[in-house]
Write a protein that holds these residues in place. Structure first.
Motif, mmCIF file in Angstrom:
data_model
loop_
_atom_site.group_PDB
_atom_site.id
_atom_site.type_symbol
_atom_site.label_atom_id
_atom_site.label_comp_id
_atom_site.label_asym_id
_atom_site.label_seq_id
_atom_site.Cartn_x
_atom_site.Cartn_y
_atom_site.Cartn_z
ATOM 1 N N LEU A 89 -6.794 -10.488 1.304
ATOM 2 C CA LEU A 89 -7.594 -9.406 1.872
ATOM 3 C C LEU A 89 -6.769 -8.132 1.934
ATOM 4 C CD1 LEU A 89 -10.058 -8.289 3.572
ATOM 5 C CD2 LEU A 89 -8.808 -9.101 5.588
ATOM 6 N N GLU A 90 -7.358 -7.049 1.445
ATOM 7 C CA GLU A 90 -6.812 -5.714 1.699
ATOM 8 C C GLU A 90 -7.720 -5.034 2.705
ATOM 9 O OE1 GLU A 90 -5.627 -3.268 -1.524
ATOM 10 O OE2 GLU A 90 -4.897 -4.960 -2.752
ATOM 11 N N GLN A 91 -7.122 -4.465 3.724
ATOM 12 C CA GLN A 91 -7.895 -3.959 4.861
ATOM 13 C C GLN A 91 -7.386 -2.591 5.291
ATOM 14 O OE1 GLN A 91 -9.381 -6.538 8.291
ATOM 15 N NE2 GLN A 91 -7.459 -5.730 9.094
ATOM 16 N N ALA A 92 -8.296 -1.659 5.446
ATOM 17 C CA ALA A 92 -7.930 -0.310 5.893
ATOM 18 C C ALA A 92 -7.662 -0.319 7.389
ATOM 19 C CB ALA A 92 -9.049 0.667 5.563
ATOM 20 N N PRO A 93 -6.774 0.523 7.878
ATOM 21 C CA PRO A 93 -6.577 0.644 9.325
ATOM 22 C C PRO A 93 -7.864 1.105 10.002
ATOM 23 C CG PRO A 93 -4.854 1.791 8.103
ATOM 24 C CD PRO A 93 -5.905 1.434 7.120
ATOM 25 N N SER A 94 -8.030 0.714 11.251
ATOM 26 C CA SER A 94 -9.198 1.177 12.001
ATOM 27 C C SER A 94 -9.043 2.657 12.325
ATOM 28 C CB SER A 94 -9.353 0.373 13.291
ATOM 29 O OG SER A 94 -8.323 0.704 14.211
ATOM 30 N N MET A 95 -10.142 3.303 12.608
ATOM 31 C CA MET A 95 -10.069 4.734 12.939
ATOM 32 C C MET A 95 -9.374 4.948 14.278
ATOM 33 S SD MET A 95 -13.504 6.500 11.384
ATOM 34 C CE MET A 95 -14.712 5.452 12.172
ATOM 35 N N HIS A 96 -9.438 3.964 15.175
ATOM 36 C CA HIS A 96 -8.688 4.058 16.430
ATOM 37 C C HIS A 96 -7.188 4.080 16.138
ATOM 38 C CE1 HIS A 96 -7.737 3.390 20.668
ATOM 39 N NE2 HIS A 96 -6.899 2.456 20.273
ATOM 40 N N GLU A 97 -6.738 3.225 15.226
ATOM 41 C CA GLU A 97 -5.320 3.195 14.865
ATOM 42 C C GLU A 97 -4.891 4.477 14.163
ATOM 43 O OE1 GLU A 97 -5.033 -1.647 14.179
ATOM 44 O OE2 GLU A 97 -5.668 -0.317 12.553
ATOM 45 N N LEU A 98 -5.794 5.099 13.439
ATOM 46 C CA LEU A 98 -5.455 6.317 12.712
ATOM 47 C C LEU A 98 -5.509 7.560 13.590
ATOM 48 C CD1 LEU A 98 -7.486 5.633 9.449
ATOM 49 C CD2 LEU A 98 -4.991 5.736 9.607
ATOM 50 N N TYR A 99 -6.539 7.668 14.433
ATOM 51 C CA TYR A 99 -6.854 8.959 15.037
ATOM 52 C C TYR A 99 -6.786 8.989 16.560
ATOM 53 C CZ TYR A 99 -8.768 9.469 10.339
ATOM 54 O OH TYR A 99 -8.919 9.494 8.987
ATOM 55 N N ASP A 115 0.690 6.740 24.276
ATOM 56 C CA ASP A 115 0.279 6.071 23.047
ATOM 57 C C ASP A 115 -0.469 7.062 22.179
ATOM 58 O OD1 ASP A 115 -2.120 6.275 24.372
ATOM 59 O OD2 ASP A 115 -2.456 4.133 24.588
ATOM 60 N N SER A 116 -0.476 6.769 20.884
ATOM 61 C CA SER A 116 -1.158 7.652 19.939
ATOM 62 C C SER A 116 -1.353 6.907 18.631
ATOM 63 C CB SER A 116 -0.352 8.927 19.684
ATOM 64 O OG SER A 116 0.892 8.621 19.070
ATOM 65 N N GLY A 117 -2.320 7.369 17.831
ATOM 66 C CA GLY A 117 -2.551 6.790 16.511
ATOM 67 C C GLY A 117 -1.549 7.300 15.502
ATOM 68 N N ASN A 118 -1.744 6.862 14.257
ATOM 69 C CA ASN A 118 -0.820 7.247 13.184
ATOM 70 C C ASN A 118 -1.622 7.474 11.905
ATOM 71 O OD1 ASN A 118 1.151 7.570 11.270
ATOM 72 N ND2 ASN A 118 2.149 5.589 11.630
ATOM 73 N N PRO A 119 -1.897 8.717 11.541
ATOM 74 C CA PRO A 119 -2.710 8.998 10.344
ATOM 75 C C PRO A 119 -2.002 8.688 9.034
ATOM 76 C CG PRO A 119 -1.903 11.036 11.314
ATOM 77 C CD PRO A 119 -1.543 9.949 12.275
ATOM 78 N N GLU A 120 -0.719 8.295 9.090
ATOM 79 C CA GLU A 120 0.027 7.982 7.869
ATOM 80 C C GLU A 120 -0.033 6.497 7.505
ATOM 81 O OE1 GLU A 120 1.261 10.441 6.073
ATOM 82 O OE2 GLU A 120 0.506 11.807 7.621
ATOM 83 N N LEU A 121 -0.793 5.702 8.235
ATOM 84 C CA LEU A 121 -0.869 4.277 7.955
ATOM 85 C C LEU A 121 -1.473 4.009 6.582
ATOM 86 C CD1 LEU A 121 -2.205 2.972 11.403
ATOM 87 C CD2 LEU A 121 0.119 2.697 10.508
ATOM 88 N N VAL A 122 -0.970 2.957 5.936
ATOM 89 C CA VAL A 122 -1.549 2.507 4.666
ATOM 90 C C VAL A 122 -2.291 1.194 4.919
ATOM 91 C CG1 VAL A 122 0.254 3.644 3.345
ATOM 92 C CG2 VAL A 122 0.533 1.238 3.981
ATOM 93 N N SER A 123 -3.010 0.713 3.926
ATOM 94 C CA SER A 123 -3.830 -0.481 4.102
ATOM 95 C C SER A 123 -2.974 -1.749 4.128
ATOM 96 C CB SER A 123 -4.865 -0.584 2.979
ATOM 97 O OG SER A 123 -4.224 -0.663 1.723
ATOM 98 N N GLU A 124 -3.450 -2.760 4.880
ATOM 99 C CA GLU A 124 -2.806 -4.067 4.926
ATOM 100 C C GLU A 124 -3.152 -4.879 3.678
ATOM 101 O OE1 GLU A 124 -2.742 -5.023 9.745
ATOM 102 O OE2 GLU A 124 -4.050 -6.142 8.398
ATOM 103 N N LYS A 125 -2.220 -5.763 3.282
ATOM 104 C CA LYS A 125 -2.473 -6.725 2.207
ATOM 105 C C LYS A 125 -2.097 -8.111 2.729
ATOM 106 C CE LYS A 125 -1.479 -2.650 0.072
ATOM 107 N NZ LYS A 125 -0.796 -1.496 0.744
#
Length: 294
Positions: A89-99, A115-125
């Motif tokens: 599975l490849e999965q995009a970060p949630s918008m909560h994790e990003l923003y 705490d804060s999100g991270n807009p630089e996250l890449v997708s999980e594999k």
């Protein structure tokens, strides 16, 4: 060829297409995400085996194609059961994790928490395989389960500490894990049943940080007694167990766990109704499951 596939190879074949519209709002504004999903699934039974497989892909404007695939097989015999599965599975970060916007609060025990999100996250594999085997009957059986996998760029909320500030934010980290567990149940007498199990897990991180609140070993052993009061049609049950949690690290205390805790339950059942009375940590043992939490 189509009839052959439908009748011989894959009696049940299903295609699926979806479009999802999501919106994440916070005090700084809103973020929209449109995701498309296209998949093909098949189910087949042959001999004593039942199997299923799914392949597909999600599409996200930011992360592009996110493919996934899964296959599982199961065999259920008179005194045995076997289940195997593997998936990618490849999965995009949630918008909560990003923003998630930067938040600050004051904690009495730890000072300033942020705490804060991270807009630089890449997708999980993720690539994960599991197996479970059981032999025996409803009353007496033993079972073994194994799970192993690797997650590249896993999204993990990482804790970092400053002079008077504790911060949590998501980062990408590679994880490799293996877990194995054995379980058993036996009917000792008409009125007594025993059950128990032990599990071990090993987790490696690419950033060499400790895996907080994750003991490598856990185990339990329990006994249930049953008595039926026939004149009143009431079932009485008494259950007791011992639960062991191996050593694990907390954020502050690195030697949590290594404790055996006793729990108990008294029950009675009338018709379709069952009433339970639980007694957690029956002997009142002083222990902590989190830092500073007795």
């Amino acid at each position: 060829f189509r009839d052959y596939c439908e009748k011989r190879l894959f009696p049940l074949l299903r295609a699926n297409a979806e479009v999802e519209l999501d919106q994440y709002r916070n005090r700084l504004g809103k973020h929209d995400r449109t995701t498309g999903n296209l998949s093909l699934s098949a189910i087949r039974s042959i001999g004593g085996w039942r199997s299923a497989a799914t392949v597909g892909s999600r599409y996200d404007k930011t992360y592009k194609s996110l493919p996934y695939a899964m296959a599982t097989a199961m065999r259920d015999g008179a005194k045995s059961f076997l289940h195997l599965s593997v998936g990618y599975l490849e999965q995009a970060p949630s918008m909560h994790e990003l923003y998630l916007p930067y938040n600050t609060s004051t904690l009495r025990s730890e000072g300033i928490y942020t705490d804060s999100g991270n807009p630089e996250l890449v997708s999980e594999k993720q690539l994960i395989a599991t197996a479970y085997a059981e032999y025996g009957t409803l009353d007496n059986a033993i079972g073994l389960s194994v799970a192993s996998g690797k997650i590249n760029d896993a999204v993990d909320w990482v804790r970092s500490e400053g002079a008077d500030t504790v911060t949590h934010s998501p980062r990408n980290v590679d994880l490799t894990f293996t877990g194995i567990a054995g379980v058993a149940r036996f009917r000792i007498a008409d009125f007594a049943r025993w059950n128990g199990g032990v599990g071990y897990q090993k987790l490696d991180r690419s950033d060499d940080r400790p895996q907080y609140f994750a003991p490598e070993i856990i185990g339990s052993s329990g006994m249930e007694l049953h008595w039926y009061w026939e004149p009143k049609l009431i079932h009485f049950f008494a259950y007791g167990e011992l639960v062991y949690t191996g050593e694990y690290a907390g954020y502050i205390d690195s030697t949590l766990g290594k404790q055996v805790v006793a729990n108990a339950r008294l029950s009675f059942e009338m018709g379709n109704f069952r009433f339970n009375f639980d007694f957690r940590n029956t002997f009142g043992r002083n222990y902590a499951v989190r830092d500073g939490k007795d």
